[in-house]
Design an enzyme around this catalytic site. Structure first.
Site, PDB file in Angstrom:
ATOM      1  N   LEU A 343       0.842  -1.199   0.000  1.00 52.13           N
ATOM      2  CA  LEU A 343       0.000   0.000   0.000  1.00 52.13           C
ATOM      3  C   LEU A 343       0.877   1.249   0.000  1.00 52.13           C
ATOM      4  O   LEU A 343       1.713   1.426   0.892  1.00 52.13           O
ATOM      5  CB  LEU A 343      -0.912   0.008   1.231  1.00 52.13           C
ATOM      6  CG  LEU A 343      -1.871  -1.189   1.339  1.00 52.13           C
ATOM      7  CD1 LEU A 343      -2.422  -1.313   2.746  1.00 52.13           C
ATOM      8  CD2 LEU A 343      -2.999  -1.053   0.335  1.00 52.13           C
ATOM      9  N   CYS A 427      -0.114  -0.462 -11.462  1.00 50.85           N
ATOM     10  CA  CYS A 427      -0.227   0.869 -10.863  1.00 50.85           C
ATOM     11  C   CYS A 427      -0.839   1.845 -11.858  1.00 50.85           C
ATOM     12  O   CYS A 427      -0.350   1.980 -12.985  1.00 50.85           O
ATOM     13  CB  CYS A 427       1.140   1.370 -10.410  1.00 50.85           C
ATOM     14  SG  CYS A 427       1.110   3.032  -9.705  1.00 50.85           S
ATOM     15  N   LYS A 466       1.750  -8.358  -9.999  1.00 52.55           N
ATOM     16  CA  LYS A 466       0.431  -7.832  -9.652  1.00 52.55           C
ATOM     17  C   LYS A 466      -0.078  -7.031 -10.848  1.00 52.55           C
ATOM     18  O   LYS A 466       0.617  -6.142 -11.339  1.00 52.55           O
ATOM     19  CB  LYS A 466       0.499  -6.952  -8.402  1.00 52.55           C
ATOM     20  CG  LYS A 466      -0.867  -6.520  -7.868  1.00 52.55           C
ATOM     21  CD  LYS A 466      -0.727  -5.843  -6.502  1.00 52.55           C
ATOM     22  CE  LYS A 466      -2.095  -5.550  -5.889  1.00 52.55           C
ATOM     23  NZ  LYS A 466      -2.797  -4.456  -6.555  1.00 52.55           N
ATOM     24  N   ASN A 529      -7.917  -9.672  -5.769  1.00 57.83           N
ATOM     25  CA  ASN A 529      -7.792  -8.433  -5.004  1.00 57.83           C
ATOM     26  C   ASN A 529      -8.926  -7.489  -5.382  1.00 57.83           C
ATOM     27  O   ASN A 529      -9.211  -7.302  -6.561  1.00 57.83           O
ATOM     28  CB  ASN A 529      -6.432  -7.785  -5.283  1.00 57.83           C
ATOM     29  CG  ASN A 529      -6.270  -6.423  -4.645  1.00 57.83           C
ATOM     30  OD1 ASN A 529      -5.750  -5.509  -5.242  1.00 57.83           O
ATOM     31  ND2 ASN A 529      -6.719  -6.272  -3.419  1.00 57.83           N
ATOM     32  N   GLY A 530      -9.575  -6.919  -4.364  1.00 60.76           N
ATOM     33  CA  GLY A 530     -10.601  -5.922  -4.612  1.00 60.76           C
ATOM     34  C   GLY A 530     -11.815  -6.070  -3.725  1.00 60.76           C
ATOM     35  O   GLY A 530     -12.515  -7.067  -3.786  1.00 60.76           O
ATOM     36  N   ALA A 554      -6.489  -4.963   0.764  1.00 59.62           N
ATOM     37  CA  ALA A 554      -5.852  -3.656   0.604  1.00 59.62           C
ATOM     38  C   ALA A 554      -6.567  -2.594   1.423  1.00 59.62           C
ATOM     39  O   ALA A 554      -6.317  -2.439   2.623  1.00 59.62           O
ATOM     40  CB  ALA A 554      -5.808  -3.295  -0.885  1.00 59.62           C
ATOM     41  N   ARG A 555      -7.513  -1.867   0.791  1.00 59.30           N
ATOM     42  CA  ARG A 555      -8.184  -0.773   1.513  1.00 59.30           C
ATOM     43  C   ARG A 555      -8.979  -1.281   2.714  1.00 59.30           C
ATOM     44  O   ARG A 555      -9.158  -0.551   3.690  1.00 59.30           O
ATOM     45  CB  ARG A 555      -9.096  -0.006   0.564  1.00 59.30           C
ATOM     46  CG  ARG A 555      -8.362   0.927  -0.381  1.00 59.30           C
ATOM     47  CD  ARG A 555      -9.335   1.729  -1.210  1.00 59.30           C
ATOM     48  NE  ARG A 555     -10.132   0.876  -2.082  1.00 59.30           N
ATOM     49  CZ  ARG A 555     -11.220   1.283  -2.741  1.00 59.30           C
ATOM     50  NH1 ARG A 555     -11.636   2.518  -2.609  1.00 59.30           N
ATOM     51  NH2 ARG A 555     -11.876   0.451  -3.527  1.00 59.30           N
TER      52      ARG A 555
END
Length: 689
Positions: A343, A427, A466, A529-530, A554-555
């Site tokens: 992150l 990214c 990733k 991821n998500g 992640a978040r």
């Protein structure tokens, strides 16, 4: 990175016809109706009227304009100005010489008047802020506190002014620092990369520029050729720096991969040309980024000419590494492990330590740019630091070209202790994409192949990547590459279920992640991821697609880092405000241990704490919801918590975040301001990766 004033951070509160609590006729919405509109169904007794918004007031506008002017002035300062200001700050009474602060003896500094720091001990004591509450974080370390008089907890030092020469920080549990001699070699572009250059030569990716090892051998045969070294230009290409009059000139001929070039000598060898396939890829990608990728053209090199035998420049140790097939490497089993995503900014070492305490199994450092690592930038190398509690740890790097990535990988393998190296190919930040790195690679499958081939063939460490679903919305492409990605030498691939164009708008496309996981070869682990925000999300993804190795978080971890505990204990944790404050205290303690207990370390810890608080304010306590669990895209209405601290933690105002920081780190300095660095704390857009 775009920054905005604190007052304009994120406004998740709704007004007018979209009021979360009331319909237009005044009747209350049902929880089902609120969920359908992505509004958090907070219980009626905790709702309150939203405060008046000051955005339309003249004073507010003036404040924003003035703050914007201040930012623009800072941006216009030249490097020379900034350097001069730093030197002046070092000479001020606030910056006491570290040796004098540590020993309390003015004569302890060997540089005397030539020292760049202040030696005025009394002036430093007169202006030093009051000590903070609590104990020095180095009290339990062997040896004295390394900050001595400068420590903001100096009053808790047992023996007053500490004596001795041992450095407590050297005995701490952090590793992966950059050695000074290695940094100097990187500064002077004199670092050699025998394994990376040998692999690049074998793959035909080194271009015509001779490697450092080859040049050194030529020098032994012909002393008329001067010493040369590799440099990396702005495109990440290999160049040869000629420091004196020689018959060696490098002419940069940019290619699709940015590594083609010719070496002009008295007897110039024939030029290599790009293959027809590479040119076709380039033209197709320039049109719409949608390239048909088949197994037939995967194995064809970007150069028609067969590379010359590299054995004349490959040292024995590099030769052994080349013979090791990627599938013969030691692999990491990510299956069912709780993986904290890399992150940007907030995924620092103290935050990762907090997540380890709360149950994370795998941690990964923040994304580091390969070009900055190869230049020896200390700030970039700090992103590779590892704590002893991180038992399964990787680093993430980002680069646009195979030579840059391969050399960075070799350097990391040589200087750092890591379990795996992750290459970021997703990214979405403009400054990264514009240089051909990050998600820009999704439009260049042959470049992806070259980077993975070069990196996996250079080191024995597992290489992971990733990615996002694709670059353009509606043009997903990872499903057509997933088989080849495993063949090229990748141990695992993490798929973020959004395109680059989508950023963080809409929910992640998990059906597409499942599709890719089912197409992947058996020896390639696929991670999703998500939007994982509860143990139910985790269970659903694992049930829907059993071949999925695990889910990266992640978040969700930024908003509630105890999500790892919830998944392991299979529960919705109705955590209290006091328990949340304890977690923040742990972060502060870890931050002071990492960044230091002097004034600079305290304020650095505060800055990163405030960045994190810009995410945690989005958490809605379980006990306040009519429908559990909270979803990541829910917008909360204006509500009050079960106590004052819980209400304060729910505020989206930067002023309230600063109040929380003052509870843990004392009053902020005069003139202190804060605006979040990233906009990914918003609900449907983000500027970071």
């Amino acid at each position: 990175m775009d920054e905005s004033p604190a007052e304009t951070v994120v406004d998740p509160k709704l007004s007018g016809d979209d009021s979360p609590s009331l319909k237009s006729n005044g009747s209350q919405r049902t929880p089902e109706e609120l969920v359908a509109k992505a509004i958090a169904p907070v219980k009626k007794e905790f709702l309150r009227s939203p405060p008046p918004r000051p955005s339309s007031s003249t004073n507010h506008q003036n404040h924003v304009v003035s703050e914007t002017k201040v930012v623009s002035v800072k941006e216009k300062k030249s490097k020379r100005q900034l350097k001069r200001e730093r030197r002046q700050e070092q000479k001020s009474a606030r910056s006491i010489c570290p040796l004098i602060a540590k020993t309390g003896d003015v004569s302890s500094c060997p540089y005397n008047d030539k020292c760049r720091f202040s030696h005025d001990l009394q002036a430093f004591k007169d202006q030093k802020p009051a000590d903070l509450e609590g104990e020095c974080p180095f009290m339990n370390a062997e040896g004295p506190c390394p900050y001595g008089l400068a420590c903001r907890f100096f009053g808790t030092h047992k023996d007053g002014v500490p004596t001795g020469t041992s450095d407590a920080r050297k005995k701490c549990a952090e590793i992966n620092g950059l050695k000074k001699d290695v940094q100097k070699l990187l500064w002077k572009n004199k670092m050699s990369f025998p394994k990376a250059d040998a692999k690049l030569k074998a793959l035909g990716l080194l271009g015509k520029a001779k490697s450092k090892m080859k040049i050194l051998e030529v020098e032994k045969d012909d002393e008329t050729i001067p010493s040369t070294c590799h440099e990396t230009n702005e495109n990440g290409c290999s160049e040869v720096n000629n420091e004196s009059d020689a018959k060696l000139d490098f002419v940069d001929v940019p290619g699709e991969d940015g590594v083609d070039g010719t070496l002009e000598t008295d007897e110039q060898p024939p030029k290599k040309q790009k293959s027809v396939i590479c040119e076709n890829f380039s033209s197709a990608e320039a049109k719409n980024g949608d390239v048909i990728f088949t197994e037939k053209n995967v194995g064809i090199s970007c150069t028609q000419t067969k590379p010359e035998d590299p054995t004349d420049i490959i040292p024995p140790e590099a030769d052994r590494s080349l013979k090791l097939h990627p599938r013969e490497k030691k692999l990491i089993d990510f299956r069912d492990k709780l993986y904290l995503a890399p992150l940007t900014t907030v995924g620092n070492l103290p935050f990762r330590r907090v997540c380890k305490v709360l149950g994370a199994d795998v941690t990964c450092g923040e994304m580091a740019m390969c070009t900055n690592l190869l230049q020896g930038q200390a700030s970039e190398w700090a992103l590779l630091r590892r704590h002893s509690s991180e038992d399964l740890f990787g680093v993430q790097i980002c680069g646009a070209y195979p030579d840059t990535v391969a050399r960075a990988v070799e350097l990391i393998d040589q200087e750092c202790t890591v379990d795996f190296i992750d290459i970021n190919m997703g990214c979405p930040i403009d400054i990264v994409v514009d240089k051909g790195a990050g998600s820009a690679l999704l439009t260049k499958p042959m470049r992806i192949k070259s980077i993975i081939d070069a990196a996996s063939g250079t080191v024995d460490k597992p290489i992971t990547v990733k990615v996002r679903t694709g670059f353009f919305e509606g043009k997903n492409r990872i499903d057509s590459l997933i088989k080849d990605i495993g063949y090229w030498g990748t141990s695992a691939v993490t798929i973020h279920g959004r395109s680059r164009q989508q950023r963080y708008s809409k929910l992640a496309n998990w059906d597409y992640i499942y599709q890719c996981a089912r197409k992947a070869p058996d020896d390639l682990q696929v991670l999703g991821n998500g939007d994982v925000f509860s143990y139910l999300d985790w269970n659903m993804h694992k049930t829907e697609c059993p071949v999925l190795a695990t889910c990266m978080i992640a978040r969700g971890a930024l908003i509630k880092p105890w999500i790892f505990t919830e998944i392991k204990e299979q529960k919705h944790w109705d955590i209290s405000s006091g328990e949340r404050l304890t977690i923040l205290k742990d972060f502060v303690r870890f931050g002071l241990d990492h960044w230091g207990s002097d004034t600079k370390g305290v304020e650095t810890t505060r800055r990163f704490l405030l960045e994190w608080l810009s995410y945690t304010c989005r958490y809605i306590p379980v006990g306040l919801l009519d429908v559990v669990p909270q979803q990541l895209n829910w917008r909360p209405p204006t509500y009050m918590g079960r106590d004052d601290l819980e209400t304060l933690m729910a505020s989206d105002s930067a002023a309230d975040w600063i109040r929380i920081s003052e509870m843990l780190l004392g009053k902020v300095p005069d003139g202190f301001t804060f605006a979040p660095k990233h906009k990914s704390n918003a609900y449907d857009r983000a500027e970071n990766g």
